[in-house]
Design a protein around this motif. Structure first.
Motif, mmCIF file in Angstrom:
data_model
loop_
_atom_site.group_PDB
_atom_site.id
_atom_site.type_symbol
_atom_site.label_atom_id
_atom_site.label_comp_id
_atom_site.label_asym_id
_atom_site.label_seq_id
_atom_site.Cartn_x
_atom_site.Cartn_y
_atom_site.Cartn_z
ATOM 1 N N ILE A 6 -9.824 -8.749 -4.190
ATOM 2 C CA ILE A 6 -9.569 -7.424 -3.621
ATOM 3 C C ILE A 6 -8.246 -6.920 -4.186
ATOM 4 N N TRP A 7 -8.247 -5.713 -4.697
ATOM 5 C CA TRP A 7 -7.058 -5.073 -5.252
ATOM 6 C C TRP A 7 -6.723 -3.859 -4.403
ATOM 7 N N ILE A 8 -5.446 -3.630 -4.168
ATOM 8 C CA ILE A 8 -4.974 -2.492 -3.378
ATOM 9 C C ILE A 8 -4.345 -1.480 -4.335
ATOM 10 N N ALA A 9 -4.781 -0.230 -4.258
ATOM 11 C CA ALA A 9 -4.203 0.826 -5.094
ATOM 12 C C ALA A 9 -2.917 1.329 -4.433
ATOM 13 N N THR A 10 -1.828 1.309 -5.176
ATOM 14 C CA THR A 10 -0.564 1.836 -4.666
ATOM 15 C C THR A 10 -0.465 3.315 -5.030
ATOM 16 N N LEU A 11 0.503 3.985 -4.446
ATOM 17 C CA LEU A 11 0.673 5.411 -4.696
ATOM 18 C C LEU A 11 1.062 5.686 -6.146
ATOM 19 N N THR A 12 1.962 4.869 -6.713
ATOM 20 C CA THR A 12 2.426 5.142 -8.079
ATOM 21 C C THR A 12 2.554 3.905 -8.959
ATOM 22 N N ASP A 13 2.343 2.711 -8.413
ATOM 23 C CA ASP A 13 2.605 1.482 -9.167
ATOM 24 C C ASP A 13 1.361 0.735 -9.608
ATOM 25 N N LEU A 40 5.768 6.776 5.200
ATOM 26 C CA LEU A 40 5.208 5.948 4.139
ATOM 27 C C LEU A 40 4.475 4.757 4.746
ATOM 28 N N LEU A 41 3.343 4.429 4.172
ATOM 29 C CA LEU A 41 2.650 3.187 4.502
ATOM 30 C C LEU A 41 2.915 2.255 3.338
ATOM 31 N N ASP A 42 3.638 1.172 3.608
ATOM 32 C CA ASP A 42 4.061 0.226 2.578
ATOM 33 C C ASP A 42 3.448 -1.147 2.811
ATOM 34 N N ILE A 43 3.278 -1.867 1.713
ATOM 35 C CA ILE A 43 2.990 -3.295 1.798
ATOM 36 C C ILE A 43 4.207 -4.026 1.252
ATOM 37 N N HIS A 63 8.574 -4.017 -2.065
ATOM 38 C CA HIS A 63 7.705 -3.111 -1.320
ATOM 39 C C HIS A 63 6.943 -2.216 -2.286
ATOM 40 N N ARG A 64 5.722 -1.884 -1.917
ATOM 41 C CA ARG A 64 4.921 -0.929 -2.674
ATOM 42 C C ARG A 64 4.318 0.063 -1.677
ATOM 43 N N THR A 65 4.393 1.354 -2.000
ATOM 44 C CA THR A 65 3.892 2.404 -1.118
ATOM 45 C C THR A 65 2.418 2.662 -1.417
ATOM 46 N N LEU A 66 1.608 2.697 -0.342
ATOM 47 C CA LEU A 66 0.185 2.968 -0.468
ATOM 48 C C LEU A 66 -0.146 4.422 -0.173
ATOM 49 N N ALA A 67 0.596 5.033 0.757
ATOM 50 C CA ALA A 67 0.302 6.412 1.158
ATOM 51 C C ALA A 67 1.557 7.066 1.689
ATOM 52 N N GLN A 68 1.536 8.403 1.657
ATOM 53 C CA GLN A 68 2.641 9.222 2.134
ATOM 54 C C GLN A 68 2.038 10.354 2.967
ATOM 55 N N THR A 69 2.557 10.548 4.183
ATOM 56 C CA THR A 69 2.011 11.585 5.061
ATOM 57 C C THR A 69 3.140 12.355 5.732
ATOM 58 N N ASP A 70 2.813 13.543 6.230
ATOM 59 C CA ASP A 70 3.789 14.336 6.983
ATOM 60 C C ASP A 70 3.940 13.816 8.411
ATOM 61 N N GLY A 71 2.858 13.304 8.974
ATOM 62 C CA GLY A 71 2.878 12.817 10.354
ATOM 63 C C GLY A 71 2.782 11.308 10.418
ATOM 64 N N TYR A 72 3.133 10.769 11.569
ATOM 65 C CA TYR A 72 3.100 9.330 11.788
ATOM 66 C C TYR A 72 1.686 8.790 11.595
ATOM 67 N N ARG A 97 -8.402 1.708 -1.445
ATOM 68 C CA ARG A 97 -7.460 2.820 -1.583
ATOM 69 C C ARG A 97 -7.174 3.455 -0.229
ATOM 70 N N ALA A 98 -5.921 3.852 -0.034
ATOM 71 C CA ALA A 98 -5.539 4.658 1.119
ATOM 72 C C ALA A 98 -5.763 6.111 0.723
ATOM 73 N N ILE A 99 -6.540 6.831 1.508
ATOM 74 C CA ILE A 99 -6.873 8.224 1.231
ATOM 75 C C ILE A 99 -6.286 9.075 2.361
#
Length: 117
Positions: A6-13, A40-43, A63-72, A97-99
């Motif tokens: 299983i591979w996790i897609a990061t936001l930019t890495d 940010l949702l980070d691993i 740390h690697r960021t998976l997603a970025q949102t305006d709200g919690y 992927r985090a969508i």
């Protein structure tokens, strides 16, 4: 079988293998002039990262960021952990992927195609 397929897609890495994840967290960035705060949702990976300066060498968690949102992103960390456990139990292989759409954060799994054709 574990999470090595299983591979996790990061936001930019790029992609991170899921069996290297040691932690999952959501945290807020500070607001800067002209730039609002974001969530940010980070691993956290099970490997240290180092950087140096004139004062010495500093080791910290990677740390690697998976997603970025305006709200919690309520329960996003738990949902990611649950998704990984379900994929592990199915002995799945692919990319998770985090969508983020309209303030909703969810996870989508894209299995590898193992057709021999």
């Amino acid at each position: 079988m574990g999470l090595e397929n299983i591979w996790i897609a990061t936001l930019t890495d790029g992609l991170v293998r899921a069996d290297h994840i040691a932690g999952i967290e959501a945290h807020q960035t500070p607001a800067l002039t002209g730039k609002p705060s974001r969530w940010l949702l980070d691993i956290t990976l099970a490997v240290p990262a180092g950087s140096g300066s004139g004062e010495g060498w500093e080791i910290s968690q990677l740390h690697r960021t998976l997603a970025q949102t305006d709200g919690y992103p309520a329960r996003a960390a738990e949902e990611l952990a649950r998704a990984l456990d379900q994929l592990r139990r199915r002995d799945a292989a692919g990319v998770l992927r985090a969508i983020t759409r309209h303030e909703i954060l969810r996870f989508e799994f894209f299995p590898f195609d193992f057709d021999d054709d």
